[in-house]
Design a protein around this motif. Structure first.
Motif, short mmCIF file in Angstrom:
data_model
loop_
_atom_site.label_atom_id
_atom_site.label_comp_id
_atom_site.label_asym_id
_atom_site.label_seq_id
_atom_site.Cartn_x
_atom_site.Cartn_y
_atom_site.Cartn_z
N CYS A 168 15.81 10.27 -14.68
CA CYS A 168 15.48 10.88 -15.45
C CYS A 168 14.21 11.46 -14.03
CB CYS A 168 14.32 9.76 -15.90
SG CYS A 168 14.73 8.71 -17.41
N GLY A 199 18.08 4.49 -14.42
CA GLY A 199 17.83 4.87 -16.12
C GLY A 199 16.98 5.73 -15.58
N CYS A 207 17.46 12.40 -21.13
CA CYS A 207 18.76 11.09 -21.30
C CYS A 207 17.39 10.24 -21.96
CB CYS A 207 18.88 10.30 -19.44
SG CYS A 207 16.83 10.06 -19.66
N TYR A 223 16.94 7.53 -21.22
CA TYR A 223 15.33 6.71 -20.96
C TYR A 223 14.27 7.58 -20.64
CZ TYR A 223 20.27 4.16 -20.86
OH TYR A 223 21.56 3.75 -21.54
N TRP A 263 10.63 1.18 -14.73
CA TRP A 263 10.56 2.04 -16.00
C TRP A 263 9.44 3.06 -16.18
CZ3 TRP A 263 7.56 2.60 -19.89
CH2 TRP A 263 8.02 2.78 -20.94
N ALA A 289 22.60 7.68 -16.59
CA ALA A 289 22.06 8.86 -15.12
C ALA A 289 23.08 9.67 -14.62
CB ALA A 289 21.90 7.85 -14.29
N ILE A 321 24.33 2.03 -17.78
CA ILE A 321 23.67 2.89 -17.64
C ILE A 321 23.29 3.69 -16.22
CG2 ILE A 321 20.93 3.18 -16.90
CD1 ILE A 321 21.93 2.17 -20.11
N ARG A 337 18.97 -1.76 -13.86
CA ARG A 337 19.35 -1.96 -14.69
C ARG A 337 18.38 -0.50 -15.30
NH1 ARG A 337 20.46 -4.19 -20.79
NH2 ARG A 337 18.16 -4.73 -20.36
#
Length: 319
Positions: free
Chosen positions: A134, A130, A257, A259, A99, A163, A159, A126
């Protein structure tokens, strides 16, 4: 009023210093409770201490350090977070590392995140999907497409699909055939760049593939209509040996997005590689010949990358 502002700033700075000290406390719970607030404050002085905390013996400290670095968004954390993607003991560390790499948006993370799409834990795959959305690098399109179609977890497939929608890559199409030969015998090549919607600050470069810092030919914008840009590439006479020119197009996409957290813009990039060779040829009655008795030199341009399904079709000429 100024005195109150100065006092508040001094208090915040003192708190950051205290939390950084707490990261070295003997009590793992004190260290854990220091990591996340440092991310929320966002002071760059905390970056190096939090990077050190990624190696903490406590799994919970490593997890909160990985998450905090994403909120700060400093690219010094990219390589350490890539290493954290390999954490064998707690998948939450890998999850927050993925993340956070998406929040920072550095292209160095693309290949490691693509590899993380194969993680055995759904909670890692997941955020990796994402994060690739990004970052916006076109290398992620095929892996994300595979995940969107084949992952065993429905929410990971979802997801990945989102994306792919948010990634919206730049399309670069090299026009087939030569578009003209100027008087000095240098062939020009036309290139069409299709930018995604909301693209800002478009930038086009032509550099050696083996040395991305050195320009290796003339690249100029001929025209632009909405999101379609027509470019012209012309090799430079000073380069006598064959080389590979990398044509790159990049742009900034704002609010791409769901995320991308506190860092709501990304940079998207596309590449085309072209081999540039000087060959002895001559134009006789409109036909190119390699007659060795007549040795004028001209540039030959060869597209190295195969045609892509994401290229503009040959029959689509919007300019």
């Amino acid at each position: 009023m100024l005195a109150l502002v100065a006092l508040a700033m001094s208090s915040a700075a003192d708190r950051v210093d205290d939390l950084i000290l707490d990261l070295k406390d003997d009590d793992q719970y004190v260290r854990r409770d220091a990591a996340w607030p440092l991310g929320q404050i966002g002071d760059e002085r905390a970056v190096d201490p939090l990077i050190d905390a990624l190696k903490d013996e406590s799994e919970s400290v490593r997890m909160d350090a990985a998450r905090a670095l994403g909120y700060i968004g400093d690219d010094r954390a990219v390589d350490p977070l890539i290493e954290a993607l390999k954490d064998e003991y707690l998948y939450y560390v890998r999850m927050f590392a993925a993340w956070s790499l998406g929040q920072i948006g550095d292209e160095r993370a693309v290949d490691p995140l693509i590899e993380a799409l194969k993680d055995e834990e759904m909670e890692v795959r997941r955020p990796a999907a994402g994060a690739l959305g990004c970052i916006g690098d076109p290398r992620a399109i095929d892996p994300l497409t595979h995940v969107a179609q084949n992952d065993t977890a429905e929410n990971v497939r979802g997801i990945a699909k989102e994306a792919l929608e948010d990634l919206k890559p730049i399309r670069l199409t090299v026009e087939r055939g030569y578009k003209g030969v100027v008087a000095d015998g240098v062939t020009e090549l036309e290139i069409i760049a299709e930018l995604p919607e909301k693209a800002e600050e478009p930038c086009f470069k032509c550099q050696f593939k083996s040395d991305n810092d050195t320009e290796c030919g003339g690249l100029s914008v001929v025209s632009r209509h909405d999101n379609i840009v027509k470019l012209k590439f012309k090799p430079e006479e000073e380069f006598k040996k064959p080389y590979v020119a990398r044509i790159s197009a990049s742009a900034v996409i704002s609010d791409p997005c769901n995320y991308c957290g506190p860092h709501n813009e990304r940079k998207t990039t596309a590449y085309k590689d072209i081999e540039v060779i000087r060959t002895p040829v001559v134009l006789i009655h409109g036909i190119w010949s390699s007659n060795a008795s007549m040795q004028p030199l001209r540039w030959q341009l060869i597209l190295l990358t195969p045609p892509s399904v994401r290229d503009i079709p040959d029959n689509d000429r919007r300019l």
